[in-house]
Enzyme design. Sequence first.
Site, mmCIF file in Angstrom:
data_model
loop_
_atom_site.group_PDB
_atom_site.id
_atom_site.type_symbol
_atom_site.label_atom_id
_atom_site.label_comp_id
_atom_site.label_asym_id
_atom_site.label_seq_id
_atom_site.Cartn_x
_atom_site.Cartn_y
_atom_site.Cartn_z
ATOM 1 N N LYS A 1 0.853 -1.204 0.000
ATOM 2 C CA LYS A 1 0.000 0.000 0.000
ATOM 3 C C LYS A 1 0.879 1.241 0.000
ATOM 4 O O LYS A 1 0.628 2.194 -0.736
ATOM 5 C CB LYS A 1 -0.915 0.010 1.229
ATOM 6 C CG LYS A 1 -2.140 -0.854 1.060
ATOM 7 C CD LYS A 1 -2.857 -1.067 2.368
ATOM 8 C CE LYS A 1 -3.868 -2.207 2.207
ATOM 9 N NZ LYS A 1 -4.261 -2.837 3.445
ATOM 10 N N GLN B 1 -5.521 -1.799 9.226
ATOM 11 C CA GLN B 1 -5.329 -3.128 8.655
ATOM 12 C C GLN B 1 -5.949 -4.197 9.549
ATOM 13 O O GLN B 1 -5.741 -4.214 10.760
ATOM 14 C CB GLN B 1 -3.815 -3.386 8.475
ATOM 15 C CG GLN B 1 -3.466 -4.698 7.805
ATOM 16 C CD GLN B 1 -3.890 -4.756 6.337
ATOM 17 O OE1 GLN B 1 -3.923 -3.736 5.638
ATOM 18 N NE2 GLN B 1 -4.229 -5.940 5.869
ATOM 19 N N ASP C 1 -11.780 2.342 3.330
ATOM 20 C CA ASP C 1 -12.033 0.902 3.338
ATOM 21 C C ASP C 1 -13.523 0.605 3.167
ATOM 22 O O ASP C 1 -13.904 -0.541 2.923
ATOM 23 C CB ASP C 1 -11.632 0.365 4.722
ATOM 24 C CG ASP C 1 -10.622 -0.757 4.641
ATOM 25 O OD1 ASP C 1 -10.217 -1.113 3.525
ATOM 26 O OD2 ASP C 1 -10.252 -1.279 5.701
HETATM 27 N N1 GUN Z 1 -7.055 -7.218 5.515
HETATM 28 C C1 GUN Z 1 -7.212 -7.931 4.374
HETATM 29 N N2 GUN Z 1 -7.889 -7.222 3.453
HETATM 30 C C2 GUN Z 1 -8.179 -6.038 4.028
HETATM 31 C C3 GUN Z 1 -8.873 -4.882 3.565
HETATM 32 O O1 GUN Z 1 -9.374 -4.796 2.449
HETATM 33 N N3 GUN Z 1 -8.955 -3.861 4.475
HETATM 34 C C4 GUN Z 1 -8.437 -3.940 5.728
HETATM 35 N N4 GUN Z 1 -8.586 -2.883 6.524
HETATM 36 N N5 GUN Z 1 -7.793 -4.992 6.167
HETATM 37 C C5 GUN Z 1 -7.657 -6.033 5.326
#
Ligand code: GUN
Length: 305
Positions: free
Chosen positions: A55, A99, A122
């Site tokens: 990211k 996350q 998100d």
């Molecule tokens: N962990 C795995 N995929 C995601 C996601 O799309 N968003 C978040 N916040 N955590 C994740």
Amino acid sequence: MTIASLIDGKAVAAGVRTNVASAVASLVKKHNYAPTLAVVLVGEDPASQVYVRNKHKFTREAGMRSLEHKLPEDVSEDVVLKLVKSLNADPSVDGILVQLPLPNHINTNRVISEIDPAKDVDGLTEISAGRLSLGRSGLRPCTPVGSVILAKHVLNAQGEDLSGKHCVIVGRSILVGKPAAFLFLEENCTVTIAHSLTKDLASVCRSADILVAAVGRPMMIKGDWIKKGAVVIDVGINRVPNKAKNAKRPTKLVGDVDYKAACEYASAITPVPGGVGPMTIACLLRNTVLAACARRGWDAPKSVL
Ligand code: GUN
């Protein structure tokens, strides 16, 4: 005989990132402003560390500012909540992503609820989920959006579209299954949400024109569960032992679908890795640009609409 074509998520995601980068360049030119994404990582889960690293890399490559907040595994819930509150209050932060998964001692719902919906890139807060379910505009969860883009992409190539197709989603998580159902419904699909306890799951899957597998169980969906010519979007990313002779690594990634067997039935299928995974980050970057523009009352550049 293999008939399925591979849906190249890496290539489609690269196209989305190019559009995001051009949107960022136009915001810099017009407003002298580059959006900022803040990511919160608690603990040292190896898969989460890889996601967060990627990211960071792609956010910067798109010309945006990337902030990383890494907290130790044993951090208190209170400290995480305070961090989220401070990111909410920081006017230079446009998007906040915590996350997941969080360690067990932290209440995930409480943390997500604390995120300012205007910065919820998100798409997981009650406000974002409510807006999606009501068909109102708002920030949408990234993996389901990526899945819809890939399904549309392959159907376009087949001279078709999503309208009227039966989309079966296996999995009912808040991250993928539930929001994917609303997004495919918005595309005029007939949607069924199935899950691990669905009776005769194989026949339900066999009725799908579009099968979205998001159940988190390695290769649970067998080849003969797939209707001939269906489009398969495999959201699963499962690490399993690599039993191949002369394997270079002790483990490998597989999806929720038995890929090899599915290729004999599907018209197109996403590989794991390299399918939906790259789309999630690309859509997150897009949401960050959309959030930055919405918060400031700017029109979003056309390339991200
Ligand atoms: N962990 C795995 N995929 C995601 C996601 O799309 N968003 C978040 N916040 N955590 C994740």
